[in-house]
Structures are given as C-alpha cells and as structure tokens.
Design an enzyme around this catalytic site. Structure first.
Site, short mmCIF file in Angstrom:
data_model
loop_
_atom_site.label_atom_id
_atom_site.label_comp_id
_atom_site.label_asym_id
_atom_site.label_seq_id
_atom_site.Cartn_x
_atom_site.Cartn_y
_atom_site.Cartn_z
N HIS A 99 0.83 -1.22 0.00
CA HIS A 99 0.00 0.00 0.00
C HIS A 99 0.86 1.26 0.00
O HIS A 99 0.37 2.36 0.29
CB HIS A 99 -0.95 0.01 1.21
CG HIS A 99 -0.28 -0.36 2.50
ND1 HIS A 99 -0.73 -1.37 3.31
CD2 HIS A 99 0.83 0.13 3.11
CE1 HIS A 99 0.06 -1.48 4.36
NE2 HIS A 99 1.01 -0.56 4.26
N TYR A 148 17.29 0.88 3.89
CA TYR A 148 17.62 0.34 2.58
C TYR A 148 18.83 1.00 1.93
O TYR A 148 19.26 0.58 0.86
CB TYR A 148 16.43 0.50 1.62
CG TYR A 148 15.10 0.06 2.15
CD1 TYR A 148 15.01 -0.95 3.11
CD2 TYR A 148 13.92 0.65 1.72
CE1 TYR A 148 13.79 -1.35 3.61
CE2 TYR A 148 12.70 0.25 2.21
CZ TYR A 148 12.63 -0.75 3.16
OH TYR A 148 11.42 -1.14 3.64
#
Length: 478
Positions: free
Chosen positions: A171, A256
């Site tokens: 989402h 990340y």
C-alpha cells in the site's frame, strides 16, 4: 458459481480482518466462499467466528470455514491470498536483537537488512510450497495475491520456481499519494495522475500531475521548508539529492540505504522522530506489545462487524476486476520480464499493472533515471542472493546477501557479518528447514605477528609506478 478465496495466514488479526471486510464490502464478491487457513488453531477459530458474525449481521450470502490444512484451503480456489509470518514475533525478535549487537540498528526490519534477509529465508520455501499446491489443487489460472514481506525477495523467488500467476501487493503508493496530496493542497488524491516504477519499497514517482499541472516544482519547494521536511527527513533527503520522490517512509527507507542509520550522528540527525519516523525496533516493539496485550484476550471482540467503505488495499479490487471483467489499475510486484529495462531480468519490479477477467497485465516503464536504477540495484542484489540462499539451502549465500546489504555493509566488517549470520542461523533453525545440518564455514581472523615480513611478489604495474615515484622523490636534483 461463487468464487472461492483461500486466505493463507488467516490468524493475522488486523490484516486478515481488513482484507475480508473489503471483500465482503464488494457486491460482486458477497456470496463468495472464504477458506481461512492458519497453523495457529486459536487465532484461526477466533477469526472464523468473527467473519461468521460479520456475514450474519450484514445479511450476506458468503460462507466461511477454517482449517489448519493448507492444501484443503487451496483446493479448487480461484484466489489464494498469502499473509504469512513464519516464526511470529519470536523469530522477529532475533531479526532485531542479534543485528543490534553488531551495530545494525533497524526500525522495521522486514524488507532488507538482516531482518529482511532472514524473513525471506523463512518465507520463500513456504511460498514455493504454496505455489506448488496451487499448481496441483487450485482452479486453472488461479491467482496468488502475495502480501508477505520481504515482498521483492519473495516475489523474485516465486518468479523462479513457479508459473502460477501471482502479484505482490503493498500500500506504499496509495499512502504516499495521501502525503503528496496533503503537501500540495489537493483535496482528492484521486485527481493526481502519476507514473511510478521501481521495486517494492523503492518505487519512484516518475511523473506527478494534477489536472495537467506538474506537481514536482511545488513538492520540491515544500521539502525545503523545515515544517515539511521534519515529517519525512530520510525520504525528503533522498528526494532532494536524487530528484525523484519515492513511495517509502523514513523509518523503512532509512534501512535500505547506507547513509542514515550507520552511526549515532546519522541516527540523531535523520531518524530522531518517534515510531516509524526512525525509532529503533519500532515495528517489532509495537507488534510485541500488541501480542502480549491480547495473548489471552480476543481483540476481535472489540471490533465492529459493520460493513463500511473499503480500505486502500488492492486485494478486493483485483478480485472484483477478475469477477466482473471491469479493468482495475494497480501497482503490482511482478517478475521483470522487460518492464524496467535497466533492472535485471527476472528480478521483482513494482510497475503499473492492469487486471481483468483475463488475468494480470503488467505494463512496461522502460528505463528508470540512472540514479534511481542504481539505488534499486543495491537492494536487488540482496534480494537475488536471499532467494539463492533460500532455494539452494546454501548458508554461504546468507553471508553474501548480508555482505551486499547497504546498511549492514556500512556498519560491519565481513567477519562481523559472518558471525552475525551464524548467530541468526542458529537461533532460527526451527523455521529454516532448508539449512538443516548445514553451518557456515569458519573463516577466522588471520593474526599477523609484529615481525612478519611479506613474501616476495612479482612487480605489478601499479607497484612499478610506485617504485619509480619513490626513485624520483629520493634522487638528488642539485
């Protein structure tokens, strides 16, 4: 004939309840058959009872039943929705606490980094087995809707081992549009037109427009203001330097890339907001607190059975498109079969995808801006090696995956990484059957005595140049 929907991992109180509510709120699906499957009997029966009350209270024609037998749930299914969490919060605790001892501080720890790698190792063999069950037992062209993290590594592995139609769902795009609409003063986010492409949790808005107006100049200006930048420091900083806004929030994105969590200075500067604004172990701590709070109490007893508006999750809209033939556009995680040309073939990419009664239709983006592709590639390398480890059972690939992880590499030496991988492997063996009887090979540090003289080596060009420089510097010129 009613559609059969198998919900694998139906003990998920929040997520399963949300998806089933959306399904039952969809007129074309209100007479469906819901097969709930979970290995946890208590949670499963609670969910079955709640969904049964939801169906009854709203006078729907749907039917719900539950089983701990995955194959029975999948038999004759039209759709298989996967939301598993192998190992639960016990395994998740190891994902967070062991790396922290080595200086790898994770906020979420479910997508990349040590936590994401080991979650992938726990999930990929199970997803492979689910796909094989679908090949054998589900209806022809049954679609897997894959929600389990690490999304990209899981879907990359699925793309290698099965031809079952699948799409990974997140989402991030929908919720990021809420932020963009708010920052740009747009009342209805659905009026924003966009093109997005990349990988899950690093999907770049390549085009952002409102009624033909480019939103990027305004968005860039807003992120130069402290009151806007403060909410999303990491995402804002990447935006400012890379030129494109992405779908992932500060807490996730900080894991990340190598720049924001590698030391205390970076954490204090960029990850100082509470919870998902960068807090250490935010998601694990929240989930553990909830699990403990409701260990002996059914949280569903406090939930309403009323059918209201659907959530932003794609699941029910995909099922509706297949059932009715009316096309629906989503951002889907799929095997990269030429959709993004400067990311590796066969990796998992998140691209615009259409779905109708003929199935899934991903669309081509072409090439990402080179800096965006480069950022994605640092993550894709880890995802590929995680899949290699899970599918081959070679524990050395665990070390390789962690060694290529941007945050881990920014903090740890290779020896640290091997030691961390070994500790995590031993702690999580109950959920890692593919590594049964296997260990990491020992690679001890080499001690160099103070009086050690190096062996003679051939003079390579670089050393020859260095030697010549030395001669030039030492020779007398007067």
């Amino acid at each position: 004939m009613p559609h059969k929907i198998a919900m694998i991992g139906a003990g998920s109180v929040v997520f399963c309840k949300t998806l089933i509510h959306d399904i039952l709120a969809t007129p074309a699906l209100r007479d469906c058959e819901l097969a709930l499957m979970s290995p946890t009997e208590t949670k499963l029966r609670r969910m079955e009872a709640f969904i049964g009350r939801m169906i009854s209270d709203n006078g729907l024609g749907a039917r719900v039943w539950s089983t701990t037998d995955r194959r029975e749930a999948i038999r004759d299914a039209d759709f298989v929705v996967v939301m598993i969490q192998v190992g639960g919060f016990e395994a998740y605790g190891y994902d967070y606490h062991i790396p922290l001892k080595f200086g790898v501080d994770q906020c979420i720890g479910d997508t990349l980094g040590p936590g994401g790698v080991f979650r992938g190792l726990r999930h990929i063999p199970v997803l492979q087995a689910i796909a094989h069950d679908m090949e054998e037992l589900a209806r022809p062209q049954a679609i897997m809707l894959q929600y389990a993290n690490p999304m990209a590594a899981n879907c990359l592995a699925l793309g290698r081992v099965s031809r079952v139609p699948f799409v990974g769902l997140c989402h991030g795009v929908q919720t990021t549009l809420d932020l963009i609409a708010g920052y740009c003063g747009i009342a209805d986010k659905n009026e924003i037109t966009f093109t997005c492409g990349g990988i899950n949790h690093m999907d770049w808005f390549l085009r952002l427009e409102h009624r033909g107006r480019d939103l990027y100049p305004e968005l860039r200006a807003k992120f130069e203001k402290p009151e806007y930048y403060k909410n999303e420091k990491v995402r804002g900083e990447v935006f400012r330097h890379f030129g494109y806004f992405m779908t992932e929030s500060t807490g996730h994105l900080s894991e990340y890339v190598p720049w924001f969590r590698k030391n205390r200075r970076a954490l204090d500067l960029y990850c100082d907001e509470p919870a998902f604004g960068g807090e250490s172990g935010a998601y694990y701590k929240w989930g553990k607190l909830m699990a403990e709070k409701y260990a002996k109490t059914d949280p569903l007893q406090f939930e309403s059975t009323a059918i209201e508006a659907r959530s932003v999750e794609y699941c029910s809209y995909i099922l509706e498109a297949v059932a009715t033939g009316r096309p629906f556009r989503l951002m889907g995680n799929v095997r990269n079969d030429g959709y993004i040309t400067n990311l590796p073939p066969g990796c998992c990419v998140e691209v615009p995808t259409f779905v109708d009664d003929a199935g899934l239709h991903p669309t081509a983006i072409g090439a990402l801006p080179p800096q965006c592709a480069a950022a994605c590639l640092t993550n894709v390398n880890v995802q590929m090696l995680t899949a290699d480890a899970a599918l081959t059972g070679d524990p050395e690939h665990i070390v390789h995956a962690l060694a290529m992880d941007p945050l881990t590499a920014a903090v740890c030496t290779l020896k640290d990484i091997r030691d961390m991988a070994g500790q995590m492997l031993e702690a999580q063996r109950p959920w890692l059957p593919e590594f049964a009887g296997k260990t990491l090979r020992p690679v001890p540090m080499i001690s160099i005595p103070a009086d050690c003289r190096p062996v003679e080596v051939p003079l390579d060009p670089a050393l020859a140049i260095h030697k010549r420089f030395g001669q030039l510097v030492s020779q007398k010129t007067d």
